[in-house]
Design a protein around this motif. Structure first.
Motif, PDB file in Angstrom:
ATOM      1  N   ASN A  39     -44.598 -11.111  23.177  1.00 11.46           N
ATOM      2  CA  ASN A  39     -43.349 -10.374  23.340  1.00 11.46           C
ATOM      3  C   ASN A  39     -42.338 -10.778  22.287  1.00 11.46           C
ATOM      4  N   THR A  43     -43.402  -8.496  11.911  1.00 19.16           N
ATOM      5  CA  THR A  43     -44.827  -8.430  11.587  1.00 19.16           C
ATOM      6  C   THR A  43     -45.493  -9.733  12.020  1.00 19.16           C
ATOM      7  N   THR A  99     -50.648 -11.276  25.370  1.00 16.60           N
ATOM      8  CA  THR A  99     -49.475 -10.446  25.124  1.00 16.60           C
ATOM      9  C   THR A  99     -48.427 -11.278  24.407  1.00 16.60           C
ATOM     10  N   SER A 151     -43.715  -5.512  22.668  1.00 14.23           N
ATOM     11  CA  SER A 151     -44.835  -6.439  22.736  1.00 14.23           C
ATOM     12  C   SER A 151     -46.010  -5.920  21.932  1.00 14.23           C
ATOM     13  N   THR A 152     -46.882  -6.837  21.571  1.00 16.50           N
ATOM     14  CA  THR A 152     -48.133  -6.506  20.905  1.00 16.50           C
ATOM     15  C   THR A 152     -49.260  -7.205  21.637  1.00 16.50           C
ATOM     16  N   THR A 153     -50.438  -6.610  21.599  1.00 14.67           N
ATOM     17  CA  THR A 153     -51.617  -7.246  22.177  1.00 14.67           C
ATOM     18  C   THR A 153     -52.334  -8.031  21.090  1.00 14.67           C
ATOM     19  N   PHE A 161     -53.714  -7.940  15.836  1.00 19.11           N
ATOM     20  CA  PHE A 161     -52.559  -7.531  16.624  1.00 19.11           C
ATOM     21  C   PHE A 161     -52.502  -6.011  16.704  1.00 19.11           C
ATOM     22  N   ASN A 162     -52.204  -5.500  17.886  1.00 23.82           N
ATOM     23  CA  ASN A 162     -52.059  -4.060  18.086  1.00 23.82           C
ATOM     24  C   ASN A 162     -50.854  -3.793  18.989  1.00 23.82           C
ATOM     25  N   PRO A 163     -49.768  -3.246  18.397  1.00 24.86           N
ATOM     26  CA  PRO A 163     -49.576  -2.889  16.985  1.00 24.86           C
ATOM     27  C   PRO A 163     -49.321  -4.131  16.134  1.00 24.86           C
ATOM     28  N   SER A 164     -49.444  -3.976  14.829  1.00 28.10           N
ATOM     29  CA  SER A 164     -49.256  -5.099  13.918  1.00 28.10           C
ATOM     30  C   SER A 164     -47.788  -5.398  13.678  1.00 28.10           C
ATOM     31  N   THR A 165     -46.919  -4.426  14.005  1.00 29.94           N
ATOM     32  CA  THR A 165     -45.473  -4.590  13.805  1.00 29.94           C
ATOM     33  C   THR A 165     -44.735  -4.039  15.010  1.00 29.94           C
ATOM     34  N   VAL A 166     -43.714  -4.752  15.462  1.00 32.91           N
ATOM     35  CA  VAL A 166     -42.829  -4.302  16.542  1.00 32.91           C
ATOM     36  C   VAL A 166     -41.408  -4.300  16.003  1.00 32.91           C
TER      37      VAL A 166
END
Length: 568
Positions: free
Chosen positions: A344, A356, A342, A386-388, A376-381
């Protein structure tokens, strides 16, 4: 996880005694007592006399060390100065190209790798700052004079420095003017930093300036001025810039500041050195940033980082973010499988830009430039969230120990963070034992495992059959040797190779003559445990030698009958 340098067994008398100073520094995270710290600058300064050095070559690996309990000054940004109160020492291992701090004759605290350690014997200076090697930290507590303990969970941008001699001068961080002020984004303010030395300003060698803001910019503005060359460097995105002279206009960029060394003014008066320097803030978050100074003299005695003032960084709309990745532990995985993390995004001062993500991987073994696949999922925050991150291995990847560097990029900023180590493999270790046949009442056995990654455990079972009851059953997990009881279910912790002994009704082990070779530059994949075994008369007869090992990726050899021994 830790890596152990082989135990020291013999003393060597150096022809000329001399006082040496050793400094290991960098940026680290960990714990001071129960209090955590993140991305804090630190220096660990050791002094030792060359006449007290210890040297051994237990298995073709020249190892040099200062004696147990070598004196050291500890400075971690945000904490008072302290000294070590344990049996720590500085070591260098020529074969593994490592130097660092270890618990004397026991596991290591911190190591740095560099080819220059191939010939260093600690009596000769390292030839300047060594910064271009991998750094490993281990969660092993170091006792402090304050009654607390210190340990690092991660370290980066570390350096090793060795210098002979010691002056009688003690440097001090004196003051900054203004001591309290407010700066807005992109504004410039001139600061006067004063340091001193008890034997005069001419004894001073360098000055560290650190504006620290956590968590936004733990090294918001970290600058170093070297007296002898009249040059400055700046810390930015995890690396130090090339030195720039104070006579040449060249803008240096820090994480949240810029400076032009040609605008610096240096004056020496009595014990004091004054550095007057205009600093421009390139980021601000409405926080109050403490200002630290650290002065060193020409023999690298350090004042430690001392807070001398503070500045409020008024954002005027400025905003930013940091990245945090979890988990941070060492993780093993079979080749062809994947791991999830994860990541963040932590905003500050109303940050709302899209971030990104990208990543690169580096391998421990030289010559391995293979990249693990990272998605990355999502590729952009946007703003916060957070992204996985999924790190995937394939059957085509070499077995190795990898680290992932994660980059988050917005419209105006780029931030970096990294994972813990990832150990990959697709096969169990290869086992062997020497000697694999013979007779006698005692024997020094060598269990050797060949693997690209770290061994999680080694077993030696000496018994008439594959049963742990009424047997001589020895287990090594990398941190200690254990001996099974007669029931094959209870275990006695014997200790690390180098000290400790235990016995059951079948055999005894004395670790005074034991050693663990975790790999050398010529044989980086080879790990060997050398352990003496003394058999009891009641255990006489023909026995099998069963060997088993498993690695950090979960691959297990199972128990293999690799030889036999007649106990007499």
């Amino acid at each position: 996880m830790f890596r152990l340098t082989v135990g020291l067994l013999a003393f060597a008398s150096l022809s000329v005694a001399a006082q040496n100073t050793y400094v290991i520094g960098g940026v680290g995270s960990g714990y001071w007592g129960a209090q955590p710290f993140t991305e804090a600058a630190f220096t660990l300064t050791f002094t030792a006399d060359t006449s007290t050095f210890v040297h051994s070559t237990p298995c073709c690996e020249p190892v040099y060390s200062t004696p147990s309990g070598t004196q050291a000054l500890v400075n971690v940004s945000g904490f008072p100065s302290a000294t070590f109160a344990g049996d720590q020492a500085i070591f260098v291992n020529n074969a593994t190209l490592t130097a660092g701090i270890w618990h004397y004759n026991d596991p290591e605290y911190l190591t740095i790798t560099n080819t220059r350690f191939a010939t260093n014997d600690l009596s000769i200076p390292g030839g300047g700052y060594i910064t271009d090697g991998a750094t490993y930290s281990y969660a092993t507590p170091m006792l402090l004079s304050t009654g607390d303990s210190l340990y690092f969970t991660s370290v980066h941008d570390a350096y090793f420095y060795a210098q002979p001699g010691a002056s009688n001068g003690q440097p001090s961080a004196v003051s900054v003017a203004p001591g309290s002020s407010t700066m807005s984004l992109n504004s410039t303010q001139t600061f006067s930093f004063i340091v001193s030395d008890t034997v005069g300003a001419s004894d001073l060698g360098g000055l560290n300036i650190l504006f620290q803001d956590s968590p936004g910019f733990p090294t918001a503005c970290w600058l170093y001025y070297q007296v002898s060359t009249a040059t400055m460097t700046a810390y930015h995105n995890g690396v130090w810039s090339a030195p720039a002279g104070t006579q040449t206009s060249a803008t240096l960029t820090g994480d949240a500041c810029t400076v032009d060394p040609s605008n610096a003014k240096v004056t020496l008066s009595g014990p004091n050195l004054t550095l007057t320097l205009p600093i421009t803030l390139t980021s601000a978050d409405n926080n109050t940033w403490p200002i630290y100074l650290n002065a060193t003299n020409k023999t690298n005695t350090s004042s430690g980082y001392v807070q001398v003032g503070a500045v409020t960084a008024a954002s005027s709309g400025a905003s930013g973010f940091t990245l945090a990745v979890s988990p941070q532990d060492v993780r093993g995985v079979p080749l062809g499988q994947s791991l999830s993390y994860t990541v963040n995004v932590v905003p500050s001062a109303g940050f709302k830009q899209p971030v990104t993500f990208a990543a690169t991987t580096t391998a421990r073994h030289s010559g391995n430039g293979a990249q693990l696949a990272v998605t990355f999922n999502p590729s952009t925050v946007t703003g916060s969230g957070s992204t996985t991150m999924t790190v995937s291995t394939s059957a085509g990847n070499p077995a190795d120990v990898y680290r992932v560097l994660v980059t988050g990029t917005s419209q105006s900023l780029s931030k970096f963070t990294s994972t813990g180590l990832i150990e990959t493999s697709n096969v169990p270790p290869a086992d062997s034992i020497s000697p694999n046949t013979g007779a006698g009442s005692s024997q020094m056995f060598t269990i050797r495992m060949t693997d690209r990654i770290d061994i999680a455990g080694m077993n030696l079972l000496i018994a008439p059959s594959l049963s742990g009851q009424n047997a001589c059953w020895i287990f090594f997990d990398g941190s200690a040797v254990y001996l099974a009881g007669d029931d094959g279910a209870t275990w006695t912790r014997v200790g690390m190779p180098g000290s400790g002994s235990a016995s059951n009704s079948q055999c005894g082990v004395d670790l005074t003559g034991a050693s663990y070779d975790h790999g050398s530059s010529s044989k980086p994949d080879s790990k060997a445990l050398q352990i003496p075994v003394a058999f009891k008369p009641s255990f006489a007869g023909t026995k099998s030698l069963f060997v088993r090992a498993n690695n950090d990726a979960g691959f297990d050899t199972g128990y293999q009958a690799l030889g036999g021994w007649t106990v007499q």
